[in-house]
Design a protein around this motif. Structure first.
Motif, PDB file in Angstrom:
ATOM      1  N   THR A   1      59.219 -34.952 -41.203  1.00 52.49           N
ATOM      2  CA  THR A   1      59.305 -34.896 -39.770  1.00 52.49           C
ATOM      3  C   THR A   1      59.981 -33.745 -39.166  1.00 52.49           C
ATOM      4  OG1 THR A   1      59.495 -37.397 -39.552  1.00 52.49           O
ATOM      5  CG2 THR A   1      60.340 -36.473 -37.657  1.00 52.49           C
ATOM      6  N   TRP A   2      60.953 -33.561 -39.944  1.00 54.04           N
ATOM      7  CA  TRP A   2      61.582 -31.924 -39.799  1.00 54.04           C
ATOM      8  C   TRP A   2      61.681 -31.337 -41.135  1.00 54.04           C
ATOM      9  CZ3 TRP A   2      63.221 -28.580 -36.567  1.00 54.04           C
ATOM     10  CH2 TRP A   2      64.193 -27.807 -36.689  1.00 54.04           C
ATOM     11  N   LEU A   3      61.082 -29.990 -40.902  1.00 56.80           N
ATOM     12  CA  LEU A   3      61.121 -28.949 -42.077  1.00 56.80           C
ATOM     13  C   LEU A   3      61.597 -27.918 -41.589  1.00 56.80           C
ATOM     14  CD1 LEU A   3      57.373 -29.844 -43.198  1.00 56.80           C
ATOM     15  CD2 LEU A   3      59.480 -30.335 -44.412  1.00 56.80           C
ATOM     16  N   SER A   4      62.579 -27.251 -42.232  1.00 56.70           N
ATOM     17  CA  SER A   4      63.105 -25.916 -42.166  1.00 56.70           C
ATOM     18  C   SER A   4      62.099 -24.853 -42.579  1.00 56.70           C
ATOM     19  CB  SER A   4      64.447 -25.848 -42.828  1.00 56.70           C
ATOM     20  OG  SER A   4      63.818 -25.638 -44.253  1.00 56.70           O
ATOM     21  N   TRP A   5      61.973 -23.754 -42.001  1.00 61.09           N
ATOM     22  CA  TRP A   5      60.903 -22.731 -42.110  1.00 61.09           C
ATOM     23  C   TRP A   5      61.112 -22.266 -43.739  1.00 61.09           C
ATOM     24  CZ3 TRP A   5      57.166 -22.818 -39.039  1.00 61.09           C
ATOM     25  CH2 TRP A   5      57.402 -22.971 -37.683  1.00 61.09           C
ATOM     26  N   ARG A   6      62.354 -22.267 -44.367  1.00 58.66           N
ATOM     27  CA  ARG A   6      62.590 -21.850 -45.685  1.00 58.66           C
ATOM     28  C   ARG A   6      61.841 -22.946 -46.586  1.00 58.66           C
ATOM     29  NH1 ARG A   6      68.427 -20.704 -47.690  1.00 58.66           N
ATOM     30  NH2 ARG A   6      68.023 -18.762 -46.312  1.00 58.66           N
ATOM     31  N   ARG A   7      61.897 -23.994 -46.210  1.00 59.42           N
ATOM     32  CA  ARG A   7      61.287 -25.157 -47.136  1.00 59.42           C
ATOM     33  C   ARG A   7      59.862 -24.991 -46.693  1.00 59.42           C
ATOM     34  NH1 ARG A   7      62.043 -31.779 -47.339  1.00 59.42           N
ATOM     35  NH2 ARG A   7      60.662 -31.895 -49.039  1.00 59.42           N
ATOM     36  N   LEU A   8      59.345 -25.113 -45.441  1.00 66.59           N
ATOM     37  CA  LEU A   8      57.714 -25.150 -45.247  1.00 66.59           C
ATOM     38  C   LEU A   8      57.234 -23.933 -45.743  1.00 66.59           C
ATOM     39  CD1 LEU A   8      55.543 -26.579 -43.501  1.00 66.59           C
ATOM     40  CD2 LEU A   8      56.157 -25.078 -41.553  1.00 66.59           C
ATOM     41  N   GLU A   9      57.849 -22.642 -45.680  1.00 63.92           N
ATOM     42  CA  GLU A   9      57.091 -21.460 -46.202  1.00 63.92           C
ATOM     43  C   GLU A   9      57.657 -21.008 -47.786  1.00 63.92           C
ATOM     44  OE1 GLU A   9      56.848 -20.124 -41.485  1.00 63.92           O
ATOM     45  OE2 GLU A   9      58.240 -19.111 -43.070  1.00 63.92           O
TER      46      GLU A   9
ATOM     47  N   GLN B   1      60.731 -11.281 -42.272  1.00 61.06           N
ATOM     48  CA  GLN B   1      61.871 -11.777 -41.768  1.00 61.06           C
ATOM     49  C   GLN B   1      62.458 -12.924 -42.741  1.00 61.06           C
ATOM     50  OE1 GLN B   1      61.287 -12.794 -37.766  1.00 61.06           O
ATOM     51  NE2 GLN B   1      61.693 -10.916 -36.926  1.00 61.06           N
ATOM     52  N   ARG B   2      61.462 -13.758 -43.489  1.00 55.57           N
ATOM     53  CA  ARG B   2      61.889 -14.897 -43.938  1.00 55.57           C
ATOM     54  C   ARG B   2      60.943 -15.612 -45.153  1.00 55.57           C
ATOM     55  NH1 ARG B   2      60.214 -18.180 -38.679  1.00 55.57           N
ATOM     56  NH2 ARG B   2      58.137 -19.039 -39.043  1.00 55.57           N
ATOM     57  N   VAL B   3      60.106 -14.965 -45.431  1.00 48.72           N
ATOM     58  CA  VAL B   3      59.281 -15.428 -46.596  1.00 48.72           C
ATOM     59  C   VAL B   3      58.966 -14.424 -47.516  1.00 48.72           C
ATOM     60  CG1 VAL B   3      56.865 -16.437 -47.265  1.00 48.72           C
ATOM     61  CG2 VAL B   3      57.740 -16.678 -44.776  1.00 48.72           C
ATOM     62  N   PRO B   4      59.661 -14.783 -49.021  1.00 47.47           N
ATOM     63  CA  PRO B   4      59.741 -13.839 -50.238  1.00 47.47           C
ATOM     64  C   PRO B   4      58.119 -13.627 -50.542  1.00 47.47           C
ATOM     65  CG  PRO B   4      60.258 -16.144 -50.716  1.00 47.47           C
ATOM     66  CD  PRO B   4      60.332 -16.183 -49.288  1.00 47.47           C
ATOM     67  N   VAL B   5      57.213 -14.730 -50.571  1.00 45.37           N
ATOM     68  CA  VAL B   5      55.898 -14.520 -51.198  1.00 45.37           C
ATOM     69  C   VAL B   5      55.086 -13.657 -49.892  1.00 45.37           C
ATOM     70  CG1 VAL B   5      53.734 -15.895 -52.040  1.00 45.37           C
ATOM     71  CG2 VAL B   5      56.284 -16.608 -52.378  1.00 45.37           C
ATOM     72  N   ASP B   6      54.210 -12.627 -50.612  1.00 42.39           N
ATOM     73  CA  ASP B   6      53.422 -12.126 -49.519  1.00 42.39           C
ATOM     74  C   ASP B   6      52.062 -12.553 -49.799  1.00 42.39           C
ATOM     75  OD1 ASP B   6      51.865 -10.309 -48.055  1.00 42.39           O
ATOM     76  OD2 ASP B   6      52.701  -8.487 -48.946  1.00 42.39           O
ATOM     77  N   ASP B   7      51.498 -13.464 -49.167  1.00 40.83           N
ATOM     78  CA  ASP B   7      50.230 -14.173 -48.865  1.00 40.83           C
ATOM     79  C   ASP B   7      49.710 -13.996 -47.730  1.00 40.83           C
ATOM     80  OD1 ASP B   7      51.554 -15.866 -47.587  1.00 40.83           O
ATOM     81  OD2 ASP B   7      50.607 -17.699 -48.897  1.00 40.83           O
ATOM     82  N   VAL B   8      50.024 -12.858 -46.823  1.00 40.29           N
ATOM     83  CA  VAL B   8      49.619 -12.766 -45.527  1.00 40.29           C
ATOM     84  C   VAL B   8      48.141 -12.693 -45.344  1.00 40.29           C
ATOM     85  CG1 VAL B   8      49.666 -11.057 -43.516  1.00 40.29           C
ATOM     86  CG2 VAL B   8      51.589 -11.521 -44.667  1.00 40.29           C
TER      87      VAL B   8
END
Length: 282
Positions: free
Chosen positions: A86-94, A143-150
């Protein structure tokens, strides 16, 4: 774990807490007994029982073991996962990259027949060009995602845009006028994006409204949100991604959308505002 104040999230946490409290009662225990069996301070049992603290999966296993209900642990942990969804932080989601969240939302888009979207800072993903999407996701990734899969995330979002042209779906988009000038892309890419917006605005199943800056408002700008039929709302906050399914709360967002939509310009008026933003790019 940080939690949302949304009533949908709170309701889901309360249901889980109620089930855990019932286990204690069925086992003939009280809070102090359970705390002693688990090796916890009694205040921890109290906080979990009243949904003030969300338990971990290990907490649930210990709770069920103490109550002689280990066979219920897996089911309760599944309920915990639903609460967490129901609630996901961006860190966890991404944490695994940006592509996963794009792909996971595709079934929701495919089963929805009526979309309502309000955006106050960037264009909605369904209306974005490839380059605009790449530029926006690149900023997020840096800004916030260590993995680069853009690149993979952009491809997934482009695939999702097929819902605009498939099936009997209706789309109502409302954006704030500054969105037309919020430049996360180069001038050339921004210009191409705005030209694309003009084209999409003419689709028969699409309503595009632009809320002018120069007008007296009845509703201040709010967070970006999507309404899927009358079943679900997703809200993008600074800290995370909120999913709302409680009917009363969905209705609140629907009423807010209606107020915002009533303030917007449509058709030729909206297209003149987009054309003016293109002209300002020089």
């Amino acid at each position: 774990m940080s939690v949302s104040g949304s009533s949908s999230a709170q309701q889901a946490r309360q249901v889980l807490a109620d089930r855990l409290r019932e286990l204690v009662k069925d086992a003939g225990l009280d809070g102090k007994d359970l705390a002693a069996l688990c090796g916890w301070h009694p205040s921890k049992v109290s906080r979990i029982s009243t949904a003030k603290t969300q338990p971990s999966a290990d907490d649930i296993r210990a709770w069920c073991r103490a109550c002689g209900a280990e066979d219920q642990a897996d089911d309760l942990i599944a309920s915990l996962r639903a609460v967490e969804g129901t609630w996901l932080s961006w860190r966890r989601l991404e944490r695994a990259g940006l592509r996963r969240s794009q792909v996971e939302r595709l079934p929701l888009y495919q089963r929805t027949r009526r979309f309502r979207s309000y955006c106050s800072w960037a264009l909605p993903g369904l209306l974005q060009t490839y380059q605009y999407t790449e530029d926006v996701l690149r900023v997020i990734q840096q800004q916030r995602v260590p993995v680069d899969d853009v690149a993979d995330a952009v491809a997934a979002r482009m695939e999702r845009q097929r819902v605009l042209h498939e099936g009997q779906r209706l789309f109502a988009f409302v954006i704030e006028e500054p969105v037309l000038r919020n430049t996360l892309s180069s001038g050339e890419a921004q210009g191409a994006q705005l030209e694309h917006l003009l084209s999409v605005s003419r689709l028969p199943n699409v309503s595009l409204g632009v809320i002018p800056v120069a007008q007296q408002r009845r509703q201040l700008p709010v967070e970006n949100f999507w309404i899927y039929d009358n079943a679900q709302v997703n809200v993008e906050l600074v800290s995370g991604y909120l999913t709302i399914t409680q009917p009363s709360e969905v209705s609140t967002y629907a009423e807010t959308f209606a107020t915002l939509a009533d303030m917007a310009a449509y058709g030729q008026k909206a297209r003149r505002m987009i054309a003016a933003a293109i002209a300002d790019l020089g």
